[in-house]
Design an enzyme around this catalytic site. Structure first.
Site, PDB file in Angstrom:
ATOM      1  N   SER A 139      -1.627   0.819  -5.606  1.00 17.48           N
ATOM      2  CA  SER A 139      -2.090  -0.149  -4.451  1.00 17.48           C
ATOM      3  C   SER A 139      -4.194   0.421  -4.590  1.00 17.48           C
ATOM      4  O   SER A 139      -4.934  -0.184  -4.308  1.00 17.48           O
ATOM      5  CB  SER A 139      -2.442  -0.604  -3.367  1.00 17.48           C
ATOM      6  OG  SER A 139      -1.896   0.562  -2.502  1.00 17.48           O
ATOM      7  N   SER A 140      -4.050   1.816  -4.446  1.00 22.19           N
ATOM      8  CA  SER A 140      -6.127   1.940  -3.824  1.00 22.19           C
ATOM      9  C   SER A 140      -6.533   2.065  -5.712  1.00 22.19           C
ATOM     10  O   SER A 140      -7.415   1.580  -5.944  1.00 22.19           O
ATOM     11  CB  SER A 140      -5.267   3.791  -4.289  1.00 22.19           C
ATOM     12  OG  SER A 140      -4.776   4.320  -5.132  1.00 22.19           O
ATOM     13  N   ALA A 141      -5.795   2.071  -6.670  1.00 22.33           N
ATOM     14  CA  ALA A 141      -6.186   2.079  -8.227  1.00 22.33           C
ATOM     15  C   ALA A 141      -7.240   0.970  -8.359  1.00 22.33           C
ATOM     16  O   ALA A 141      -8.166  -0.072  -9.006  1.00 22.33           O
ATOM     17  CB  ALA A 141      -5.175   2.852  -9.251  1.00 22.33           C
ATOM     18  N   ALA A 142      -6.305  -0.513  -7.766  1.00 24.00           N
ATOM     19  CA  ALA A 142      -6.155  -1.987  -8.078  1.00 24.00           C
ATOM     20  C   ALA A 142      -7.617  -2.518  -6.915  1.00 24.00           C
ATOM     21  O   ALA A 142      -8.276  -2.798  -7.870  1.00 24.00           O
ATOM     22  CB  ALA A 142      -5.580  -3.411  -7.211  1.00 24.00           C
ATOM     23  N   VAL A 148       1.051  -1.143   0.162  1.00 25.33           N
ATOM     24  CA  VAL A 148       0.085  -0.018   0.004  1.00 25.33           C
ATOM     25  C   VAL A 148       0.940   1.747   0.002  1.00 25.33           C
ATOM     26  O   VAL A 148       2.053   1.426   0.728  1.00 25.33           O
ATOM     27  CB  VAL A 148      -1.038   0.042   0.717  1.00 25.33           C
ATOM     28  CG1 VAL A 148      -1.372   1.438   1.681  1.00 25.33           C
ATOM     29  CG2 VAL A 148      -2.451  -1.262   1.145  1.00 25.33           C
ATOM     30  N   ASP A 152      -3.043   5.378 -13.516  1.00 21.90           N
ATOM     31  CA  ASP A 152      -3.248   3.993 -13.069  1.00 21.90           C
ATOM     32  C   ASP A 152      -4.427   3.150 -12.629  1.00 21.90           C
ATOM     33  O   ASP A 152      -4.607   2.034 -12.843  1.00 21.90           O
ATOM     34  CB  ASP A 152      -3.219   4.316 -10.990  1.00 21.90           C
ATOM     35  CG  ASP A 152      -2.279   4.751 -10.492  1.00 21.90           C
ATOM     36  OD1 ASP A 152      -0.509   5.069 -11.838  1.00 21.90           O
ATOM     37  OD2 ASP A 152      -1.177   4.709  -9.406  1.00 21.90           O
TER      38      ASP A 152
HETATM   39  O1  PMV Z   1       3.771   6.889  -6.829  1.00 22.71           O
HETATM   40  P1  PMV Z   1       2.565   7.112  -8.010  1.00 22.71           P
HETATM   41  O2  PMV Z   1       2.172   5.679  -8.796  1.00 22.71           O
HETATM   42  O3  PMV Z   1       1.263   7.366  -7.384  1.00 22.71           O
HETATM   43  O4  PMV Z   1       3.203   7.457  -9.339  1.00 22.71           O
HETATM   44  C1  PMV Z   1       3.229   9.129  -9.393  1.00 22.71           C
HETATM   45  C2  PMV Z   1       3.471   9.705 -11.037  1.00 22.71           C
HETATM   46  C3  PMV Z   1       3.810  11.376 -10.975  1.00 22.71           C
HETATM   47  O5  PMV Z   1       3.631  11.719 -12.135  1.00 22.71           O
HETATM   48  C4  PMV Z   1       4.973  12.026  -9.543  1.00 22.71           C
HETATM   49  C5  PMV Z   1       2.586  11.798 -10.604  1.00 22.71           C
HETATM   50  C6  PMV Z   1       0.973  11.671 -11.421  1.00 22.71           C
HETATM   51  O6  PMV Z   1       0.013  11.658 -11.034  1.00 22.71           O
HETATM   52  O7  PMV Z   1       0.844  11.636 -13.160  1.00 22.71           O
END
Ligand code: PMV
Length: 298
Positions: free
Chosen positions: A90-93, A84, A134
């Site tokens: 994980s939240s999207a899934a 998590v 995501d």
């Molecule tokens: O860490 P994550 O899976 O939330 O990925 C963030 C990716 C970013 O490019 C930093 C932000 C975004 O919303 O695209």
């Protein structure tokens, strides 16, 4: 009773740059969250966090998903392989698997495009801001170019994820995006070219994915890692895992997601060696693969 599972994701290239309109390549990986929805007398949600009713503190994503589907009488049970809050989606899934399981259990007839859209709305509501990446990747799977959402060829090589087990807080992504924005505000002439260069990896990467040229993909991942470090989203722990993976023979290794702790990812054909190097460097290694399947009924 219906069980659906939805995958997590890694970024091959382009996190942070994608916030400024540059391209990124995001990939579903074989780490899944499973959700069972059963028609019931009341609403109950069970996970590792405990059993609750609709509860926007403990189960915010699932509570909103239940409300969005208009399900008044459903029992939802969650189990997950995805750490998590570590940048693996994980939240999207959990959101996409819950929406899909309720959709099928109550025969609501929503198409996957709607599930992805609703999932994105839920992430936005809980997090304040969220990119659709995501929820899109978790719904449809595969290797996807962002923002075009074009699906690229599948890659067969191994993926090893290294979790620093550090910095997993719900506001981490927002904090790091803000950090890059403020650095860019201070030094636009320095930061803008870095962001554009990160964007260029995805255009080159698309051709390399088509050719399954793992060696060149790995080289560009390594350069991408260096530039994420330059943007100030790296940590000593992340770099220790990245270098351990490279020294163990990975084609390439980099931060995945927002950084500031969380996870790194390595591309490799010797996953066991790379995983044990990551563990020896203090991380938690997960051996995985790219996954062409998005949400599916189990
Ligand atoms: O860490 P994550 O899976 O939330 O990925 C963030 C990716 C970013 O490019 C930093 C932000 C975004 O919303 O695209």
């Amino acid at each position: 009773m219906i069980t659906c599972s939805a995958p997590g994701k890694i970024y091959l290239f382009g996190e942070h740059a994608v916030v400024y309109g540059e391209c990124a390549i995001a990939c579903a990986v074989e780490l899944r969250t499973r959700v069972t929805a059963t028609s019931s007398d009341t609403v109950t949600i069970s996970s590792d966090l405990g059993t609750t009713g609709l509860d926007h503190e403990i189960h915010p994503y699932v509570s909103l998903a239940i409300e969005k589907m208009g399900a008044k009488k459903v029992s939802v049970e969650i189990s997950s392989d995805i750490p998590v809050g570590s940048g693996l989606g994980s939240s999207a899934a959990v959101t996409i698997a819950t929406l899909s399981a309720i959709n099928l259990e109550f025969r609501l007839g929503h198409k996957n495009e709607e599930i992805a859209r609703m999932g994105h709305e839920i992430e936005q509501k809980v997090q304040g801001a969220a990119s659709p990446t995501d929820t899109f990747v978790s719904t449809f799977g595969g290797i996807v170019e962002i923002p075009s959402r074009r699906r690229l060829n599948m890659l067969e090589c191994g993926v090893v994820i290294g979790n620093t087990n550090k910095g997993a807080t719900p506001k981490k992504t927002a904090k790091l995006v803000k950090h890059v924005a403020s650095l860019r505000g201070e030094y636009p002439e320095v930061i803008d070219p870095i962001i554009r260069t990160i964007g260029s990896f995805s255009k080159k990467g698309e051709i390399l994915v088509k050719k399954k040229d793992y060696v060149s993909l790995g080289k560009l991942m390594n350069v991408n890692h260096g530039l994420l470090d330059a943007l100030g989203v790296g940590t000593a722990e992340l770099s220790a895992l990245v270098y351990a993976a490279r020294n163990a023979g990975a084609y390439g290794a980099k931060i995945t997601g927002a950084g500031g702790g969380g996870c790194m990812v390595a591309l490799t054909d010797s996953p066991r060696e790379v995983a044990s190097a990551i563990e020896n460097a203090g991380g938690r290694a997960i051996i995985s693969h790219f996954d062409q399947n998005g949400v599916k009924q189990e």
